[in-house]
Design an enzyme around this catalytic site. Structure first.
Site, mmCIF file in Angstrom:
data_model
loop_
_atom_site.group_PDB
_atom_site.id
_atom_site.type_symbol
_atom_site.label_atom_id
_atom_site.label_comp_id
_atom_site.label_asym_id
_atom_site.label_seq_id
_atom_site.Cartn_x
_atom_site.Cartn_y
_atom_site.Cartn_z
ATOM 1 N N ARG A 15 -4.045 -1.301 -11.258
ATOM 2 C CA ARG A 15 -4.128 -0.069 -12.858
ATOM 3 C C ARG A 15 -3.419 -0.067 -14.132
ATOM 4 N NH1 ARG A 15 -3.864 4.744 -8.879
ATOM 5 N NH2 ARG A 15 -2.979 4.734 -7.002
ATOM 6 N N GLU A 58 -9.387 -14.398 -4.518
ATOM 7 C CA GLU A 58 -9.691 -14.718 -2.712
ATOM 8 C C GLU A 58 -10.253 -14.040 -1.611
ATOM 9 O OE1 GLU A 58 -7.284 -13.583 -5.100
ATOM 10 O OE2 GLU A 58 -5.929 -11.491 -3.309
ATOM 11 N N HIS A 72 -9.201 -10.497 -8.284
ATOM 12 C CA HIS A 72 -8.456 -11.333 -6.411
ATOM 13 C C HIS A 72 -9.890 -12.685 -6.097
ATOM 14 C CE1 HIS A 72 -5.091 -8.503 -6.218
ATOM 15 N NE2 HIS A 72 -5.421 -7.707 -6.619
ATOM 16 N N CYS A 99 -3.601 -11.320 -9.664
ATOM 17 C CA CYS A 99 -3.702 -9.954 -10.441
ATOM 18 C C CYS A 99 -1.781 -10.195 -10.944
ATOM 19 C CB CYS A 99 -4.020 -9.560 -9.133
ATOM 20 S SG CYS A 99 -4.040 -7.306 -9.317
ATOM 21 N N GLY A 121 -9.952 -8.667 15.686
ATOM 22 C CA GLY A 121 -10.964 -8.711 14.522
ATOM 23 C C GLY A 121 -11.665 -10.243 14.907
#
Ligand code: GLN
Length: 532
Positions: free
Chosen positions: A460, A507, A505, A379, A17
């Site tokens: 959620r 990041e 988030h 989060c 990757g």
């Protein structure tokens, strides 16, 4: 349109990757417009239902895709937002083909892997590439050549080359060249075998990239060239490096960019990786070290929080410091070992799910709040900071998130209203980029320098609106909310060097060339309040 297809051989986990992302960066540095597609041959529709502790981080795109962590590398290296369409899985392709069959699209025909599944794969690749309007589209096929699951994808790219022509589709194979410790000799046999396997699928690689400890010796290169039927000049060394951002520089220095352009018949401008190089050098030269404690459950797998590690590195590069990230097992804090946190300049509690380790995370937040150690909660870390404040400042005994304790007397964190009817787990969280309004005169406003931002989400649960007035009157400030003011997105403590939490988030949008302001501010504060 040109395609560069990247396959992998010998073993998984070769960093394919990052290699793909690096190739993208190299082409981009020559003025070409580039995008990237990741193929994951598993049956899951997306990575959202997978366990990050086994599979690695679930990366979230702007459009709410829950996808493979490699897409994070693509975004960070290409400095570009991708969409969920860029991640193709077997699950998605079969779903599409079966739905088409039910509709009657193939009426009268037997539906088969070739041509129906392979056509669906090619259509998807072409559609994504076309929508991006690029010069080159990279396609990385996950897994290792020889895996049964990857066969339809290899067959599809073989056909793609036949249809588009050999100058428009090239194959790059990434393999491993191990060296035996005793004699230090580089072994090429695994590479030979994996290329043989690739040829059985009808694909001959144009270039071979060998992951190795030391640059390939002349002899190893010659052998690979001879046995794998590629010219010596098409065999490259993908040498182990300390910092992944060095990889584009290392590959480009060997002439990989020119070679790819030559094979594709493309002309690019001369390579300009100077800004990239400057940042990589800055990291190398940095001396001052900041120590950050990341508090989590099962802390062994570094890939679980890949984007946070990268975001910290980006911020460190920006500030010209080194960051030493250490994992602290939350359960050890529960067992009373709070002094484990003493050596650190900052505490970070990342995202997460479920009860395990939560009490330890809450203890680490209390420690950071009371001792005025810089704290960043992301989060779940944001939600637990609210729980900690409710318990220890508001004295709401047993306050909790209903995710952890459904019967808590003080559900300060509760399910989002629209989540109450949700039964299916796949793709049903509050996902992707949403706008956040920031209050003027707050720390968040100073950090972002803006009253309106967009950041990515995956949750959620949220702060229970009925507790907000009490929490705020006790001194915790919600400095960022959803535009309708209903959802709390950022929290901060005014009388503290740095105590900040985000429901989102940050990041996921941090890049080496554009670090997330939240991480920069956190590390800056760690630096200012450094213990030694
Ligand atoms: N478990 C929490 C929620 O679902 C936090 C999720 C996260 O940290 N990504 O809201």
């Amino acid at each position: 349109m040109k395609f560069v297809v990247v396959t992998g051989g010998v073993i998984s986990g070769l960093g394919k990757g990052i290699v793909t992302a690096s190739i993208g960066k190299i082409l981009q540095s020559r003025g070409l417009r580039v995008t990237a597609i990741k193929i994951d041959p598993y049956l899951n529709v997306d990575a959202g239902t997978m366990n990050p502790f086994e599979h690695g981080e679930i990366f979230v795109t702007d459009d709410g895709g829950e996808i493979d962590q490699d897409m994070g590398h693509y975004e960070r290296f290409l400095n570009q937002n991708l969409t969920k369409e860029h991640n193709i899985t077997t699950g998605q392709i079969y779903w599409e083909v079966i739905q088409a069959e039910r509709r009657g699209d193939y009426l009268g025909k037997t539906v088969q892997i070739i041509p129906h599944v392979t056509d669906a794969i090619k259509n998807r690749i072409r559609r994504v590439a076309k929508a991006c309007d690029v010069d080159v589209c990279l396609v990385e096929i996950g897994g290792t050549v020889g895996d049964i699951e990857a066969m339809p994808f290899l067959e599809a790219v073989r056909q793609l080359r036949l249809e588009e022509g050999p100058n428009n589709v090239i194959f790059i194979h990434v393999t491993l060249v191990p060296s035996l410790d005793v004699v230090g000799e580089q072994k090429t046999k695994p590479t030979q075998h994996s290329v043989k396997e690739l040829r059985e699928a009808g694909i001959t690689p144009d270039l071979i990239l060998c992951r190795c400890k030391q640059p390939l010796t002349e002899e190893a290169r010659r052998k690979i060239s001879l046995f794998c039927n590629v010219p010596e000049g098409s065999v490259f060394s993908d040498v182990d490096v300390e910092n992944i951002y060095e990889i584009p520089l290392m590959l480009d220095a060997q002439g990989l960019g020119e070679k790819i352009l030559e094979r594709l018949g493309l002309r690019g401008s001369s390579s300009d990786l100077s800004e990239w190089r400057r940042l990589v050098e800055k990291v190398k030269k940095a001396r001052r070290k900041i120590r950050v404690a990341m508090v989590g459950k099962y802390v062994r797998i570094a890939d679980t929080y890949l984007s946070i590690n990268e975001a910290l590195k980006h911020a460190a590069a920006f500030l010209g410091v080194r960051v030493d990230i250490r994992w602290i097992e939350a359960e050890r804090l529960e067992a009373g070992e709070l002094s484990l946190l003493d050596p650190f300049d900052g505490v970070l509690v990342p995202g997460g799910f479920g009860r395990r380790g939560t009490e330890g995370k809450i203890l680490s937040i209390k420690y950071a709040r009371r001792r005025k150690v810089p704290f960043l909660g992301l989060c779940f870390g944001f939600q637990l900071a609210v729980v900690e404040f409710a318990r220890n400042v508001l004295k709401l005994k047993n306050a909790n998130s209903t995710e952890i304790d459904p019967n808590t007397p003080h559900p300060v964190i509760d399910l989002l209203p629209e989540q109450k009817q949700v039964r299916e787990k796949g793709g049903t969280m509050r996902l992707g980029a949403h706008e956040i309004v920031i209050k003027k005169g707050t720390i968040a406003h100073r950090i972002y320098g803006s009253e309106l931002i967009r950041e990515r989400h995956r949750h959620r649960y949220e702060v229970n609106p009925s507790y907000i007035p009490r929490i705020e009157s006790a001194g915790l400030k919600f400095s960022g909310t959803s535009p309708d003011g209903r959802r709390m997105e950022i929290l901060e403590l005014p009388n503290h060097p740095f105590f900040l939490g985000t429901q989102f988030h940050p990041e996921f949008t941090s890049r080496l060339e554009k670090p997330s302001p939240v991480f920069v501010a956190f590390l800056q504060s760690c630096l200012e309040h450094k213990k030694s």
